[in-house]
Design an enzyme around this catalytic site. Structure first.
Site, mmCIF file in Angstrom:
data_model
loop_
_atom_site.group_PDB
_atom_site.id
_atom_site.type_symbol
_atom_site.label_atom_id
_atom_site.label_comp_id
_atom_site.label_asym_id
_atom_site.label_seq_id
_atom_site.Cartn_x
_atom_site.Cartn_y
_atom_site.Cartn_z
ATOM 1 N N GLU A 84 159.862 73.843 169.037
ATOM 2 C CA GLU A 84 159.843 72.525 168.396
ATOM 3 C C GLU A 84 160.755 71.563 169.145
ATOM 4 O O GLU A 84 160.374 70.440 169.491
ATOM 5 C CB GLU A 84 160.298 72.656 166.947
ATOM 6 C CG GLU A 84 160.712 71.367 166.272
ATOM 7 C CD GLU A 84 161.781 71.600 165.223
ATOM 8 O OE1 GLU A 84 162.967 71.328 165.489
ATOM 9 O OE2 GLU A 84 161.413 72.065 164.129
ATOM 10 N N ASP A 156 153.542 73.257 165.850
ATOM 11 C CA ASP A 156 153.973 71.898 166.198
ATOM 12 C C ASP A 156 154.547 71.836 167.605
ATOM 13 O O ASP A 156 154.275 70.889 168.355
ATOM 14 C CB ASP A 156 154.958 71.347 165.176
ATOM 15 C CG ASP A 156 156.208 72.198 164.990
ATOM 16 O OD1 ASP A 156 156.232 73.353 165.447
ATOM 17 O OD2 ASP A 156 157.172 71.708 164.364
#
Length: 479
Positions: A84, A156
């Site tokens: 991330e 993500d």
């Protein structure tokens, strides 16, 4: 490249014309004018969080240091970064390329770090965490283990890395040492293969879910902070894979359903699919904490992630989401952004009595949607004057300031007709002949991506077989 010119221009256009597609201006990177506040904060952010991996001596690698700990012996490895954070760092470096002459060097060093820490499942995806054991940054360490283990990805991080590579292609081109565009396509294809549920066309929690049984609770779950909807049409255009549009539509179905049910715009950290096919907040301790079904430290990013799709593409569902959360936040705080709390239930009850930068900064982007000028300005004032914070809040702040200053890069995509390898605007027998000749090393392909029927980033005889099948089907339909 396509860029947002600036938030104030966007607001005036949106309010006056209620445009459907609000940003379509093509401008040069030199047209970006970052504010002094953003530039000053960028310099601080880079100094504080960009770190070179000094254990690697044969090449330069950089990562985003997300921890407040450092290895100090004791046979206990220490987590230092996650995918991330790495995706965020690559997005920031690409976005600041015009301002920072060293941005490409940092970006390329981060790319090399990414390539050195791939998932064991999706070969083009990134291992979600690295730990320092005093001699190397290792993947898959559990509970302070000094040796690595199996490693998997987080959705993500994968999506941000892919998009940042498309940004890099738009800025620097792909003819140098790194073919950014080809690398991006490889990542996007692995995201589709491993990070997407092909039964429900939803984003999964990471590539590890691809190995889950259908009866597993995680099989149909999704994380609302992964709803980076602005990327999905770009991924579809770049790869020619329209399944990304299915994911886009399904994701908005989940968003719209929750917004309609609760009316607050509050999305929970995790949602699950119940027996009726409805997506509902996950139960407590589903994956991370007792607040897995609340708006907490994952979904605090949704006002930024989802609202971007209105700012970039004028998506009306994104505007409806932004309007709902703006209205709720303005009402519950009496218009004072300092009163935004660090977590809410979907119905809007605060679950903490303090605020946190990572909950405030994303609202800078949702407040740029609709007629919320004063609310937007008040939030920006809080963001700029919040003071020292940690990696998470500072990095989200950095990204939101980039967007708010009009510096977000929208990569150019190439539209093509699948099968049209000679790029003459039509898929016919001439394309099959060109593909056949190329496989025999007797010619070239004008647009190889149009021939990648297997969607694996390469051209081989299997693509030709699918191409012939598609052409036969096309001729049958025409007859």
């Amino acid at each position: 490249m396509k860029l947002i010119k600036n938030i104030s221009a966007f607001l005036s256009v949106a309010v006056m014309s209620q445009c459907v597609f609000c940003v379509s201006n093509t401008v040069n990177a030199t047209d970006i004018q970052f504010t002094n506040d953003t530039i000053s904060f960028y310099n601080q952010w880079k100094e504080k969080y960009i770190v070179q991996d000094n254990y690697v001596t044969d090449e330069v690698q950089y990562y985003v240091y997300y921890s407040e700990e450092k290895y100090n012996g004791g046979n206990q490895s220490v987590p230092v970064t996650v995918s991330e954070a790495h995706g965020y760092g690559m997005l920031i470096m690409a976005s600041m390329a015009e301002y920072d002459e060293n941005a490409k060097s940092y970006f390329d060093g981060m790319f090399r770090y990414f390539k050195a820490h791939n998932s064991d499942i999706g070969a083009n995806l990134m291992s979600w965490q690295q730990c320092d054991n005093g001699s190397a940054l290792i993947d898959g360490a559990e509970e302070g283990s000094m040796t690595g283990g199996s490693c998997d990805s987080a959705t993500d991080g994968d999506m941000d890395i892919a998009y940042s590579l498309l940004m890099a292609d738009s800025i620097w081109g792909s003819d140098g040492e790194i073919d950014y565009r080809s690398e991006a396509v490889s990542v996007i294809n692995d995201i589709m293969k491993y990070d997407v549920n092909h039964e429900y066309w939803t984003l999964t929690l990471g590539d590890w879910v691809s190995e889950c049984d259908k009866s597993d609770n995680y099989y149909s779950a999704t994380r609302c902070s992964d709803f980076i909807v602005q990327y999905m049409p770009v991924f579809a255009d770049v790869t020619g894979n329209d399944n990304w549009l299915k994911v886009y539509d399904t994701t908005y179905g989940i968003i719209n359903g929750i917004v309609k049910e609760y009316g607050t715009g509050i999305l929970p950290d995790f949602v699950i699919r119940n027996a009726d096919g409805k997506y509902i907040p996950a139960p407590a301790d589903f994956l991370e904490s007792e607040n897995d079904g609340n708006y907490y430290y994952n979904s605090c990013r949704t006002p930024w992630r989802i609202s971007m799709d209105y700012i970039i593409n004028g998506n009306k569902d994104a505007l409806a989401f932004a309007d709902a959360i703006n209205k709720f936040m303005m009402n519950t705080t009496n218009g004072d952004p300092w009163e935004i709390k660090a977590g809410y239930t979907p119905t809007g009850t605060a679950i903490e009595d303090y605020n946190d930068l990572c909950f405030v900064a994303p609202l800078l982007i949702s407040s740029a949607c609709g007629n919320n000028t004063q609310w937007h300005n008040d939030i920006r004032d809080v963001v700029l004057n919040y003071g020292d914070d940690v990696y998470y809040g500072d990095t989200i702040k950095m990204l939101c300031l980039i967007v708010d200053d009009g510096g977000w890069i929208v990569p150019e995509t190439e539209s093509f007709i699948m099968g049209d390898v000679n790029a003459d605007g039509v898929f016919n027998i001439a394309d099959i002949v060109m593909m056949h000749e190329w496989l025999l090393c007797k010619g070239s392909l004008t647009d190889w991506k149009a021939g990648d029927f297997c969607n694996d980033g390469k051209i081989d005889v299997f693509d030709l077989c699918l191409m012939r099948r598609e052409f036969s089907s096309k001729k049958t339909i025409e007859l």
